[in-house]
Design a protein around this motif. Structure first.
Motif, PDB file in Angstrom:
ATOM      1  N   PHE A  58      27.717 -75.102  80.488  1.00 56.13           N
ATOM      2  CA  PHE A  58      27.083 -74.937  79.186  1.00 56.13           C
ATOM      3  C   PHE A  58      26.053 -76.024  78.939  1.00 56.13           C
ATOM      4  O   PHE A  58      26.048 -77.069  79.578  1.00 56.13           O
ATOM      5  CB  PHE A  58      28.122 -74.890  78.055  1.00 56.13           C
ATOM      6  N   ILE A  59      25.174 -75.718  77.999  1.00 59.92           N
ATOM      7  CA  ILE A  59      24.124 -76.634  77.565  1.00 59.92           C
ATOM      8  C   ILE A  59      24.430 -77.027  76.125  1.00 59.92           C
ATOM      9  O   ILE A  59      24.864 -76.191  75.335  1.00 59.92           O
ATOM     10  CB  ILE A  59      22.745 -75.954  77.641  1.00 59.92           C
ATOM     11  N   LEU A  60      24.175 -78.279  75.792  1.00 63.47           N
ATOM     12  CA  LEU A  60      24.342 -78.767  74.425  1.00 63.47           C
ATOM     13  C   LEU A  60      22.944 -79.076  73.887  1.00 63.47           C
ATOM     14  O   LEU A  60      22.236 -79.907  74.447  1.00 63.47           O
ATOM     15  CB  LEU A  60      25.215 -80.017  74.409  1.00 63.47           C
ATOM     16  N   LYS A  61      22.562 -78.360  72.825  1.00 66.66           N
ATOM     17  CA  LYS A  61      21.254 -78.575  72.224  1.00 66.66           C
ATOM     18  C   LYS A  61      21.402 -78.606  70.715  1.00 66.66           C
ATOM     19  O   LYS A  61      21.948 -77.680  70.122  1.00 66.66           O
ATOM     20  CB  LYS A  61      20.282 -77.463  72.633  1.00 66.66           C
ATOM     21  N   ASP A  62      20.931 -79.688  70.121  1.00 63.73           N
ATOM     22  CA  ASP A  62      21.017 -79.865  68.665  1.00 63.73           C
ATOM     23  C   ASP A  62      22.445 -79.670  68.156  1.00 63.73           C
ATOM     24  O   ASP A  62      22.669 -79.060  67.101  1.00 63.73           O
ATOM     25  CB  ASP A  62      20.058 -78.907  67.946  1.00 63.73           C
ATOM     26  N   GLY A  63      23.418 -80.144  68.929  1.00 69.93           N
ATOM     27  CA  GLY A  63      24.816 -80.067  68.519  1.00 69.93           C
ATOM     28  C   GLY A  63      25.470 -78.715  68.740  1.00 69.93           C
ATOM     29  O   GLY A  63      26.629 -78.522  68.388  1.00 69.93           O
ATOM     30  N   THR A  64      24.738 -77.753  69.325  1.00 70.14           N
ATOM     31  CA  THR A  64      25.281 -76.415  69.549  1.00 70.14           C
ATOM     32  C   THR A  64      25.464 -76.171  71.041  1.00 70.14           C
ATOM     33  O   THR A  64      24.555 -76.400  71.830  1.00 70.14           O
ATOM     34  CB  THR A  64      24.329 -75.339  68.968  1.00 70.14           C
ATOM     35  N   GLU A  65      26.659 -75.708  71.401  1.00 68.94           N
ATOM     36  CA  GLU A  65      26.947 -75.389  72.793  1.00 68.94           C
ATOM     37  C   GLU A  65      26.509 -73.962  73.101  1.00 68.94           C
ATOM     38  O   GLU A  65      26.780 -73.046  72.327  1.00 68.94           O
ATOM     39  CB  GLU A  65      28.443 -75.512  73.083  1.00 68.94           C
ATOM     40  N   SER A  66      25.857 -73.796  74.239  1.00 66.28           N
ATOM     41  CA  SER A  66      25.439 -72.479  74.702  1.00 66.28           C
ATOM     42  C   SER A  66      25.963 -72.294  76.119  1.00 66.28           C
ATOM     43  O   SER A  66      25.525 -72.976  77.041  1.00 66.28           O
ATOM     44  CB  SER A  66      23.911 -72.385  74.674  1.00 66.28           C
ATOM     45  N   THR A  67      26.918 -71.390  76.281  1.00 67.50           N
ATOM     46  CA  THR A  67      27.542 -71.160  77.577  1.00 67.50           C
ATOM     47  C   THR A  67      26.611 -70.358  78.471  1.00 67.50           C
ATOM     48  O   THR A  67      26.165 -69.277  78.095  1.00 67.50           O
ATOM     49  CB  THR A  67      28.891 -70.433  77.418  1.00 67.50           C
ATOM     50  N   LYS A  68      26.332 -70.909  79.658  1.00 66.59           N
ATOM     51  CA  LYS A  68      25.471 -70.239  80.628  1.00 66.59           C
ATOM     52  C   LYS A  68      26.256 -69.208  81.442  1.00 66.59           C
ATOM     53  O   LYS A  68      25.805 -68.084  81.619  1.00 66.59           O
ATOM     54  CB  LYS A  68      24.849 -71.255  81.581  1.00 66.59           C
ATOM     55  N   PHE A  69      27.406 -69.635  81.962  1.00 69.25           N
ATOM     56  CA  PHE A  69      28.244 -68.735  82.741  1.00 69.25           C
ATOM     57  C   PHE A  69      29.595 -69.389  82.999  1.00 69.25           C
ATOM     58  O   PHE A  69      29.795 -70.559  82.677  1.00 69.25           O
ATOM     59  CB  PHE A  69      27.585 -68.302  84.066  1.00 69.25           C
ATOM     60  N   PHE A  70      30.487 -68.618  83.589  1.00 71.60           N
ATOM     61  CA  PHE A  70      31.830 -69.071  83.933  1.00 71.60           C
ATOM     62  C   PHE A  70      31.988 -69.008  85.450  1.00 71.60           C
ATOM     63  O   PHE A  70      31.399 -68.154  86.101  1.00 71.60           O
ATOM     64  CB  PHE A  70      32.886 -68.178  83.275  1.00 71.60           C
ATOM     65  N   THR A  71      32.791 -69.903  85.997  1.00 72.66           N
ATOM     66  CA  THR A  71      33.124 -69.866  87.416  1.00 72.66           C
ATOM     67  C   THR A  71      34.625 -69.650  87.519  1.00 72.66           C
ATOM     68  O   THR A  71      35.409 -70.398  86.940  1.00 72.66           O
ATOM     69  CB  THR A  71      32.699 -71.169  88.128  1.00 72.66           C
ATOM     70  N   ILE A  72      34.981 -68.617  88.261  1.00 70.35           N
ATOM     71  CA  ILE A  72      36.360 -68.192  88.411  1.00 70.35           C
ATOM     72  C   ILE A  72      36.832 -68.537  89.828  1.00 70.35           C
ATOM     73  O   ILE A  72      36.098 -68.310  90.788  1.00 70.35           O
ATOM     74  CB  ILE A  72      36.463 -66.661  88.205  1.00 70.35           C
ATOM     75  N   ALA A  73      38.029 -69.080  89.941  1.00 70.06           N
ATOM     76  CA  ALA A  73      38.583 -69.415  91.261  1.00 70.06           C
ATOM     77  C   ALA A  73      38.900 -68.135  92.027  1.00 70.06           C
ATOM     78  O   ALA A  73      39.273 -67.134  91.416  1.00 70.06           O
ATOM     79  CB  ALA A  73      39.849 -70.248  91.083  1.00 70.06           C
TER      80      ALA A  73
END
Length: 187
Positions: A58-73
């Protein structure tokens, strides 16, 4: 380490002599839930294999988290741009649940790339990650949050139980309340 070899050999057969060299360069770590393996602004110095668990980028911008993707085992991962360029990462990598990883350094990975089998595996996994990244970008541009949720519900319903609602909402680019409405509509 057995699961790691099994994963790698889905892409490339690894001779025993090569595997001895590869396995000697990876170290095992068990990470707690919500652990930041990488923070935005830090240089990613390792290549990883996720043996079990679940991660989010995820990216943190102006205090807001934006999830890019998930990695699954099971899967290999790193902050590719930061790892390869040795520049600060634009993202965080965080465990969503307790996770077991294997890690190697940039230098150790470079040494392993001299092995034909590891080099071939590395090229194949890099191409696959690029394909997944392009697929995510295309979906972001062409699909609604509802359609993307429906696809996840169809293809990987177990993830909906493992990923917190707030992280799913940020991945779909909607507020948690909007995701709740989408979920209610589809169930």
């Amino acid at each position: 380490m057995k699961e790691f070899r099994k994963f790698v050999e889905q892409y490339e057969k690894i001779p025993d002599a090569d595997w001895e060299l590869i396995s000697a360069r990876f170290r095992k770590k068990i990470l707690p839930k919500n652990y930041n393996l990488l923070e935005q602004g830090k240089i990613c110095k390792n290549l990883y294999f996720l043996e079990n668990g679940l991660l989010r980028f995820f990216i943190l911008k102006d205090g807001t988290e934006s999830t890019k993707f998930f990695t699954i085992a099971p899967y290999c991962f790193t902050s590719q741009a930061s790892f390869n360029s040795k520049k600060p990462a634009n993202e965080y990598i965080q465990t969503i649940e307790k996770s077991t990883i294997w890690e190697t350094t940039y230098k150790e990975n470079e040494e392993l790339l001299n092995l034909k089998s590891w080099n071939s595996f590395a090229r194949k996994i890099t191409q696959e990650v690029q394909f997944f990244t392009e697929e995510i970008l295309e979906e972001l541009q062409t699909e609604t949050a509802e359609n993307r949720y429906q696809k996840l519900l169809t293809n990987q319903p177990e993830l909906l139980q493992r990923i917190p609602l707030k992280h799913l909402a940020s991945f779909f680019g909607v507020a948690p309340q909007s995701l709740s409405r989408i979920r209610k509509k589809l169930t």
